[in-house]
Design a protein around this motif. Structure first.
Motif, PDB file in Angstrom:
ATOM      1  N   LEU A 440       1.980  80.739  -5.207  1.00  0.00           N
ATOM      2  CA  LEU A 440       2.473  80.382  -6.537  1.00  0.00           C
ATOM      3  C   LEU A 440       1.959  81.334  -7.616  1.00  0.00           C
ATOM      4  N   GLY A 441       0.786  81.869  -7.417  1.00  0.00           N
ATOM      5  CA  GLY A 441       0.169  82.746  -8.404  1.00  0.00           C
ATOM      6  C   GLY A 441      -1.304  82.914  -8.080  1.00  0.00           C
ATOM      7  N   ASP A 459      -0.794  81.678 -14.325  1.00  0.00           N
ATOM      8  CA  ASP A 459       0.638  81.712 -14.606  1.00  0.00           C
ATOM      9  C   ASP A 459       1.426  81.429 -13.329  1.00  0.00           C
ATOM     10  N   GLY A 460       2.436  80.584 -13.474  1.00  0.00           N
ATOM     11  CA  GLY A 460       3.300  80.261 -12.343  1.00  0.00           C
ATOM     12  C   GLY A 460       2.807  79.113 -11.495  1.00  0.00           C
ATOM     13  N   VAL A 461       1.624  78.559 -11.821  1.00  0.00           N
ATOM     14  CA  VAL A 461       1.037  77.492 -11.019  1.00  0.00           C
ATOM     15  C   VAL A 461       1.077  76.198 -11.816  1.00  0.00           C
ATOM     16  N   THR A 462       1.558  75.144 -11.193  1.00  0.00           N
ATOM     17  CA  THR A 462       1.532  73.817 -11.812  1.00  0.00           C
ATOM     18  C   THR A 462       0.676  72.890 -10.963  1.00  0.00           C
TER      19      THR A 462
END
Length: 871
Positions: A440-441, A459-462
């Motif tokens: 994911l990042g 960034d790009g990670v939830t």
């Protein structure tokens, strides 16, 4: 406080925005949207406000190496400068850093007092004296807010120890509160008008500070006129109606707090009035207008009025040396070791000369000794930690300043009694994956501590998609031997070395393990793979301290033999436990390391041999994060390990031994009379090693004076940090710090205000007109210098029925500079509160008439000139 035309214009925009909100919008504004920000409401032109921890740097919302921060000296070091203008310039630099990181509010400064030397977090506070704390805090806040960033002063109030900090009830009289613990806040509110304030976790006299209407609405807002926002300490708010009635505006973190939807429901049920909500919303909108995130409102500091940029590295270096305190600088009888001393007074053959400064032009060899000489403590531990892009060690500073081969380094004593965060020699990166293994990042990691609080993910990670985190990289050992690996954190772990599982089990929040450990695992080749899995456990309990996973005890897991200079691959996998709900949302755990240990006697012998062969020996002694940090108080003032033995051995081998104390608050120095010089460097920030070379080699003068009293723990008048039945009683009343030492009739090792320079000063006269003391003094030494003129006042007699007052209190100070042989005159305004006391029966300040002794000098115990003032 009178409003300016600009204030009035902003208030008009605030009222218009308030009128455009419904109840749900209002209550949503008062709860954080995540760990570090407040929600945006586009319908009224409100942007999101971002908060960040301070006070020595601006962390931002991510604690990662890809967003480094300037790391300045500790607050105690800044206060040791006794220089409000320096504090102001430090604040301007931090505002510059905040703007660069997109931060609107800096959670700093800490205005709590160093009530007892056992306070574990005292390095984050300025001083034991309320007046000095208020002066330095005022400069800091003025500097930050001149850069358009809001300062959130903390922790209001009586948050002066770490033991049971979430639940402790401080019990203290109104007089003690007013004259001592509220005083710095009052001074900063009056002189700097901070835009924010944080209420503390603790209670005062039975009421938690997040609900303390008497102190917040009555004193802070009612008497002092504070018009800023009151933010809770993180997870401190406990009651919806109680917090709102107590004057709390914003609950952090969010979004799940006692405000938001819970507050809207309380209004609809009639439990609280919407008018009270409006008052809190109005203050939040005012703050948004000031920092420039409310459409239509001109910021308090428009872009064109921002101060010029500050050179962060240069200021960090200057601030470090300005805070260094020279505690001792003995005369060395001649003939001295050739080249070891600076020329000047007494430099003729056979004359006695001071141990410092050293003369770099004639210094042939310096033995630099101590673990902290190579790996210094640049900053204190806890929430104040930031990651600079570099740290200059004392070894770096001396190596750069002296010719090749002039500096040797010896460990002396191994301070690594426990594992610490994987740091030196580790090059690490975090890689985040979802449940399918898709990347994911990721981001670089400066150390083995993974600390992603809230939504501060790469960034790009939830948080919803995040399933595992792999820390991958290399480790290049600096020593051969058995290296210990371990963990800090709560939950189930699995640790792999090579292809073998060496630990598997659960670390519970109460510190008890449920594991299957295997130690002494041999390596089949040079490649090492470490895997840590944070898995679901059948039995789990939340830690009593939300920061347990950051500050809790380290646990040894495996011992691995490695060879110096041979890099090995490191892989650390963390599979998240989605069923575990931590007190603070996020991912926090650490990979820990301890290098091989050699026998202490062997290390001391090596250091002693190096010292004997050198012109001068510089020993750097230090505390560790297990001695001074957030989350716990100290149990003693001793230096950890066998550092006292090391100093004594080196001093016996070389009479020209200089000791540098790398500590954030007082430590005992039982060998002080056995060494030539003692310099206190505090936690000096990223440029500390360069600043140390500047000072010890004479390029700059040590500028600091003690902001706190140093003495043996057995003699300290105030030592209580542990509550009894939940109460911490301030039995000493107003007698804290040097006031308590005077009252007890005890002489400390080094008094409040003490500090030496590289020249001498003669105080010639003092005169007082109204409340201004004019002091004349002369530089009677051989080089230019700076002196901190300190003025203390005390009643000549105690009136009949009058409450006991301190023998003397700091009433004013000023820094002066003069060339050799020149005199200088300085006017020092005396603080009016030095002549007042809080009268509890009347509930107000009472001017105490009568005769006062007014004295000026170099410390509270070294007062050179005296006069009497009649009031």
């Amino acid at each position: 406080m009178a409003q300016t035309a600009a204030d009035q214009a902003r208030e008009a925009v605030v009222e218009a925005a308030l009128g455009g909100l419904d109840l749900d919008g209002k209550t949503r504004m008062l709860a954080g949207q995540d760990m570090w920000s407040m929600p945006a409401l586009p319908e009224i032109g409100l942007g999101s406000m971002v908060l960040s921890d301070g006070p020595i740097g601006v962390r931002g919302v991510r604690l990662t190496a890809d967003d480094p921060s300037v790391a300045l000296p500790s607050p105690t070091a800044l206060a040791a400068s006794w220089d409000q203008d320096l504090a102001r310039r430090v604040g301007r630099l931090l505002a510059q850093e905040a703007r660069r990181k997109g931060v609107h509010l800096l959670l700093a400064p800490t205005l709590n007092l160093q009530r007892t030397p056992l306070g574990g977090r005292h390095f984050e506070a300025y001083s034991e004296d309320p007046y000095l704390t208020g002066v330095i805090g005022t400069g800091y806040v003025q500097g930050v807010q001149s850069g358009g960033v809001g300062a959130v002063v903390k922790h209001f109030v009586a948050n002066d120890a770490e033991t049971d900090r979430f639940t402790v009830n401080g019990v203290l009289s109104d007089r003690t509160l007013r004259e001592v613990y509220l005083a710095p806040f009052e001074a900063v509110v009056a002189s700097a008008r901070p835009w924010g304030l944080m209420t503390a976790y603790n209670a005062v006299n039975g009421t938690t500070m997040s609900e303390h209407r008497e102190l917040v609405e009555g004193v802070l807002r009612g008497e002092w006129g504070f018009d800023g926002v009151n933010v809770s300490d993180w997870a401190a708010a406990r009651s919806t109606a109680g917090a709102l009635a107590g004057g709390l505006d914003v609950t952090m973190p969010g979004p799940e707090t006692v405000y938001g939807a819970a507050l809207a429901a309380a209004v609809r049920s009639g439990e609280v009035e919407e008018a009270a909500v409006d008052r809190a919303v109005r203050r939040v909108l005012r703050l948004a207008a000031r920092v420039g995130v409310l459409a239509g409102a001109v910021p308090a500091v428009p872009a064109g009025d921002l101060p010029p940029d500050v050179d962060g590295r240069a200021l960090a270096r200057e601030a470090a040396r300005r805070g260094f305190v020279l505690l001792r600088n003995a005369l060395l009888p001649g003939p001295c070791v050739p080249g070891a001393l600076a020329p000047g007074e007494g430099s003729e053959p056979g004359a006695a000369r001071r141990a410092l400064p050293l003369d770099p032009a004639r210094l042939r060899r310096v033995a630099l000794i101590g673990a902290a000489a190579r790996d210094p403590r640049a900053q204190g531990g806890g929430s104040a930690t930031v990651f600079p892009d570099h740290v200059v060690s004392p070894l770096d500073g001396f190596t750069a300043a002296l010719p090749d081969g002039a500096v040797s380094w010896s460990l002396g004593v191994d301070l690594a009694e426990e594992l610490s965060t994987a740091d030196q020699g580790f090059e690490l990166r975090a890689v985040c994956r979802n449940a399918r293994g898709t990347v994911l990042g990721g981001c670089p990691l400066p150390t083995g501590k993974l600390q992603w609080i809230g939504d501060s993910l790469p960034d790009g990670v939830t948080s919803e998609a995040l399933h595992s985190i792999e820390i991958t990289g290399t480790f290049t050992p600096r020593e051969s031997g058995d290296h210990l690996l371990g963990t800090r954190g709560v939950g189930a772990f699995r640790l792999r070395v090579g292809d073998r599982v060496v630990y598997e089990g659960v670390q519970r929040s109460d510190g008890s393990p449920d594991d299957h450990s295997m130690f002494g695992v041999p390596l089949g080749d040079a490649r090492v793979s470490l895997t840590m899995v944070y898995e679901s456990a059948e039995e789990s309990s939340a830690p009593s301290d939300p920061f347990e996973s950051l500050f809790g005890a380290p646990v040894e897991r495996a011992s691995v033999p490695l060879t110096a200079g041979e890099p090995v691959e490191i892989s650390l996998l963390n599979t998240l436990d989605k069923g575990y709900v931590p007190p603070l949302p996020g991912v926090t755990f650490s990979l820990l390391h301890r290098p091989p240990r050699r026998p202490a006697d062997e290390l001391i012998a090596e250091a002693t041999e190096a010292a004997a062969a050198a012109d001068a020996a510089v020993v750097v002694v230090a505390t560790t994060e297990r001695v001074e940090s957030e989350g716990f108080d100290r149990v003693d003032l001793a230096l950890p390990g066998r550092q006292d033995d090391l100093v004594r051995a080196v001093a016996a081998a070389n009479p020209h031994t200089v000791v540098v104390v790398n500590a954030g608050s007082p430590v005992e120095l039982p060998w002080r009379e056995e060494v030539a010089a003692v310099l206190l460097s505090w936690f000096p920030g990223q440029e500390g090693g360069a600043a140390l070379a500047d000072v010890l080699l004479g390029a700059a003068e040590p500028g600091g004076r003690l902001p706190t009293t140093w003495g043996a723990l057995r003699d300290a008048p105030v030592t209580e940090v542990t509550p009894v039945d939940g109460d911490l009683r301030y039995r000493e009343g107003v007698f804290v710090g040097y006031r308590a030492w005077q009252r007890a009739g005890r002489a400390p090792v080094y008094p409040f205000g003490h500090g030496l320079g590289y020249t001498d000063w003669t105080y010639e006269s003092i005169a007082v007109t109204d409340t201004t003391a004019t002091v004349r003094l002369r530089n009677t030494g051989q080089r230019p210098g700076r002196e901190v003129v300190q003025v203390y006042v005390g009643p000549v007699d105690r009136g009949e029925g009058e409450a006991e007052r301190p023998a003397r209190v700091l009433a004013g100070f000023a820094g002066v500079e003069a060339a050799p042989g020149r005199s200088v005159e300085v006017a020092v305004e005396l603080h009016p509160r030095a002549f007042e006391t809080w009268d509890e029966p009347s509930g107000g300040w009472a001017a105490m008439k009568g005769a006062y002794t007014v004295q000026a000098g170099r410390s509270v115990a070294d007062l050179r000139v005296t006069t009497v003032l009649e009031l």
